[in-house]
Design a protein around this motif. Sequence first.
Motif, PDB file in Angstrom:
ATOM      1  N   ILE A 193      43.432  48.342  31.880  1.00  0.00           N
ATOM      2  CA  ILE A 193      44.684  47.583  31.852  1.00  0.00           C
ATOM      3  C   ILE A 193      44.319  46.142  31.492  1.00  0.00           C
ATOM      4  O   ILE A 193      43.345  45.587  32.011  1.00  0.00           O
ATOM      5  CB  ILE A 193      45.394  47.629  33.226  1.00  0.00           C
ATOM      6  N   LYS A 194      45.104  45.539  30.593  1.00  0.00           N
ATOM      7  CA  LYS A 194      44.842  44.147  30.188  1.00  0.00           C
ATOM      8  C   LYS A 194      45.024  43.206  31.378  1.00  0.00           C
ATOM      9  O   LYS A 194      46.127  43.021  31.875  1.00  0.00           O
ATOM     10  CB  LYS A 194      45.806  43.718  29.078  1.00  0.00           C
ATOM     11  N   THR A 195      43.919  42.650  31.831  1.00  0.00           N
ATOM     12  CA  THR A 195      43.932  41.653  32.900  1.00  0.00           C
ATOM     13  C   THR A 195      42.817  40.648  32.607  1.00  0.00           C
ATOM     14  O   THR A 195      42.086  40.790  31.627  1.00  0.00           O
ATOM     15  CB  THR A 195      43.651  42.299  34.281  1.00  0.00           C
ATOM     16  N   ARG A 196      42.650  39.683  33.486  1.00  0.00           N
ATOM     17  CA  ARG A 196      41.541  38.739  33.327  1.00  0.00           C
ATOM     18  C   ARG A 196      40.199  39.458  33.420  1.00  0.00           C
ATOM     19  O   ARG A 196      39.215  39.037  32.835  1.00  0.00           O
ATOM     20  CB  ARG A 196      41.598  37.661  34.403  1.00  0.00           C
ATOM     21  N   LEU A 197      40.168  40.570  34.153  1.00  0.00           N
ATOM     22  CA  LEU A 197      38.918  41.308  34.320  1.00  0.00           C
ATOM     23  C   LEU A 197      38.525  42.083  33.072  1.00  0.00           C
ATOM     24  O   LEU A 197      37.351  42.354  32.849  1.00  0.00           O
ATOM     25  CB  LEU A 197      39.027  42.282  35.509  1.00  0.00           C
ATOM     26  N   THR A 198      39.510  42.473  32.249  1.00  0.00           N
ATOM     27  CA  THR A 198      39.211  43.268  31.056  1.00  0.00           C
ATOM     28  C   THR A 198      39.346  42.465  29.761  1.00  0.00           C
ATOM     29  O   THR A 198      39.172  43.021  28.688  1.00  0.00           O
ATOM     30  CB  THR A 198      40.125  44.506  30.978  1.00  0.00           C
ATOM     31  N   GLU A 245      36.961  32.822  31.419  1.00  0.00           N
ATOM     32  CA  GLU A 245      37.680  32.983  32.688  1.00  0.00           C
ATOM     33  C   GLU A 245      36.684  33.187  33.826  1.00  0.00           C
ATOM     34  O   GLU A 245      35.649  33.820  33.662  1.00  0.00           O
ATOM     35  CB  GLU A 245      38.619  34.186  32.633  1.00  0.00           C
ATOM     36  N   SER A 246      37.017  32.642  34.982  1.00  0.00           N
ATOM     37  CA  SER A 246      36.190  32.856  36.166  1.00  0.00           C
ATOM     38  C   SER A 246      37.078  32.768  37.405  1.00  0.00           C
ATOM     39  O   SER A 246      38.221  32.328  37.333  1.00  0.00           O
ATOM     40  CB  SER A 246      35.064  31.825  36.248  1.00  0.00           C
ATOM     41  N   MET A 247      36.531  33.238  38.506  1.00  0.00           N
ATOM     42  CA  MET A 247      37.239  33.114  39.776  1.00  0.00           C
ATOM     43  C   MET A 247      36.224  32.718  40.837  1.00  0.00           C
ATOM     44  O   MET A 247      35.038  32.971  40.703  1.00  0.00           O
ATOM     45  CB  MET A 247      37.947  34.417  40.144  1.00  0.00           C
ATOM     46  N   LYS A 248      36.719  32.076  41.870  1.00  0.00           N
ATOM     47  CA  LYS A 248      35.863  31.603  42.943  1.00  0.00           C
ATOM     48  C   LYS A 248      35.769  32.686  44.010  1.00  0.00           C
ATOM     49  O   LYS A 248      36.776  33.190  44.481  1.00  0.00           O
ATOM     50  CB  LYS A 248      36.447  30.330  43.542  1.00  0.00           C
ATOM     51  N   VAL A 249      34.557  33.062  44.349  1.00  0.00           N
ATOM     52  CA  VAL A 249      34.302  33.998  45.436  1.00  0.00           C
ATOM     53  C   VAL A 249      33.411  33.262  46.425  1.00  0.00           C
ATOM     54  O   VAL A 249      32.228  33.032  46.148  1.00  0.00           O
ATOM     55  CB  VAL A 249      33.623  35.290  44.928  1.00  0.00           C
ATOM     56  N   ASP A 300      31.235  30.665  41.560  1.00  0.00           N
ATOM     57  CA  ASP A 300      32.093  31.007  40.430  1.00  0.00           C
ATOM     58  C   ASP A 300      31.586  32.306  39.803  1.00  0.00           C
ATOM     59  O   ASP A 300      30.418  32.400  39.435  1.00  0.00           O
ATOM     60  CB  ASP A 300      32.086  29.902  39.361  1.00  0.00           C
ATOM     61  N   VAL A 301      32.471  33.276  39.687  1.00  0.00           N
ATOM     62  CA  VAL A 301      32.107  34.568  39.099  1.00  0.00           C
ATOM     63  C   VAL A 301      32.803  34.684  37.755  1.00  0.00           C
ATOM     64  O   VAL A 301      34.024  34.551  37.661  1.00  0.00           O
ATOM     65  CB  VAL A 301      32.537  35.734  40.021  1.00  0.00           C
ATOM     66  N   LYS A 302      32.018  34.901  36.700  1.00  0.00           N
ATOM     67  CA  LYS A 302      32.581  35.030  35.353  1.00  0.00           C
ATOM     68  C   LYS A 302      33.337  36.354  35.239  1.00  0.00           C
ATOM     69  O   LYS A 302      32.896  37.380  35.770  1.00  0.00           O
ATOM     70  CB  LYS A 302      31.481  34.966  34.298  1.00  0.00           C
ATOM     71  N   LEU A 303      34.458  36.317  34.537  1.00  0.00           N
ATOM     72  CA  LEU A 303      35.288  37.497  34.345  1.00  0.00           C
ATOM     73  C   LEU A 303      35.271  37.923  32.887  1.00  0.00           C
ATOM     74  O   LEU A 303      35.015  37.131  31.997  1.00  0.00           O
ATOM     75  CB  LEU A 303      36.733  37.200  34.762  1.00  0.00           C
ATOM     76  N   ARG A 357      44.320  51.886  22.804  1.00  0.00           N
ATOM     77  CA  ARG A 357      44.567  50.510  23.271  1.00  0.00           C
ATOM     78  C   ARG A 357      44.450  50.449  24.783  1.00  0.00           C
ATOM     79  O   ARG A 357      44.467  51.472  25.463  1.00  0.00           O
ATOM     80  CB  ARG A 357      45.968  50.049  22.861  1.00  0.00           C
ATOM     81  N   PHE A 358      44.351  49.234  25.300  1.00  0.00           N
ATOM     82  CA  PHE A 358      44.407  49.017  26.742  1.00  0.00           C
ATOM     83  C   PHE A 358      45.870  49.104  27.169  1.00  0.00           C
ATOM     84  O   PHE A 358      46.781  48.849  26.384  1.00  0.00           O
ATOM     85  CB  PHE A 358      43.883  47.635  27.107  1.00  0.00           C
ATOM     86  N   GLY A 359      46.101  49.428  28.428  1.00  0.00           N
ATOM     87  CA  GLY A 359      47.451  49.430  28.967  1.00  0.00           C
ATOM     88  C   GLY A 359      47.922  48.016  29.256  1.00  0.00           C
ATOM     89  O   GLY A 359      47.113  47.110  29.487  1.00  0.00           O
ATOM     90  N   GLU A 360      49.219  47.831  29.236  1.00  0.00           N
ATOM     91  CA  GLU A 360      49.813  46.534  29.560  1.00  0.00           C
ATOM     92  C   GLU A 360      50.081  46.466  31.066  1.00  0.00           C
ATOM     93  O   GLU A 360      50.363  47.493  31.700  1.00  0.00           O
ATOM     94  CB  GLU A 360      51.120  46.350  28.801  1.00  0.00           C
ATOM     95  N   PRO A 361      50.020  45.266  31.657  1.00  0.00           N
ATOM     96  CA  PRO A 361      50.326  45.137  33.079  1.00  0.00           C
ATOM     97  C   PRO A 361      51.704  45.697  33.445  1.00  0.00           C
ATOM     98  O   PRO A 361      51.872  46.285  34.513  1.00  0.00           O
ATOM     99  CB  PRO A 361      50.260  43.621  33.325  1.00  0.00           C
ATOM    100  N   GLU A 362      52.664  45.566  32.538  1.00  0.00           N
ATOM    101  CA  GLU A 362      54.005  46.092  32.802  1.00  0.00           C
ATOM    102  C   GLU A 362      54.003  47.617  32.895  1.00  0.00           C
ATOM    103  O   GLU A 362      54.775  48.207  33.660  1.00  0.00           O
ATOM    104  CB  GLU A 362      54.984  45.640  31.709  1.00  0.00           C
TER     105      GLU A 362
END
Length: 89
Positions: free
Chosen positions: A13-18, A25-29, A33-36, A54-59
């Motif tokens: 699914i299309k997200t920051r992780l994919t 992009e990164s997030m704080k753990v 900082d962990v790269k996404l 294709r990847f799935g959409e969040p919707e």
Amino acid sequence: FNIRCNAIAFGFIKTRLTGDSKNGESMKVGAKDVKLGIPGHIVGQFTKIVPLGRFGEPEEAAGTILMLASPFCSYVNGHVLEVAGGAFV
């Protein structure tokens, strides 16, 4: 007790992780900082194994959750619904 228990197994699914890791992009753990993301050339390989190509959409992911929680699925119980564009079929 009229309790239902179902699960959803999401594919890509299309997200920051994919997204493409080149986007930075990164997030704080904790304090780290962990790269996404996934390297762009790998994303292309993933779409080749998905029959829909294709990847799935969040919707689309959210719609699946809504469907399972709706009265339309009131008789569905103990099911794992794959939402993966056919990748695991």
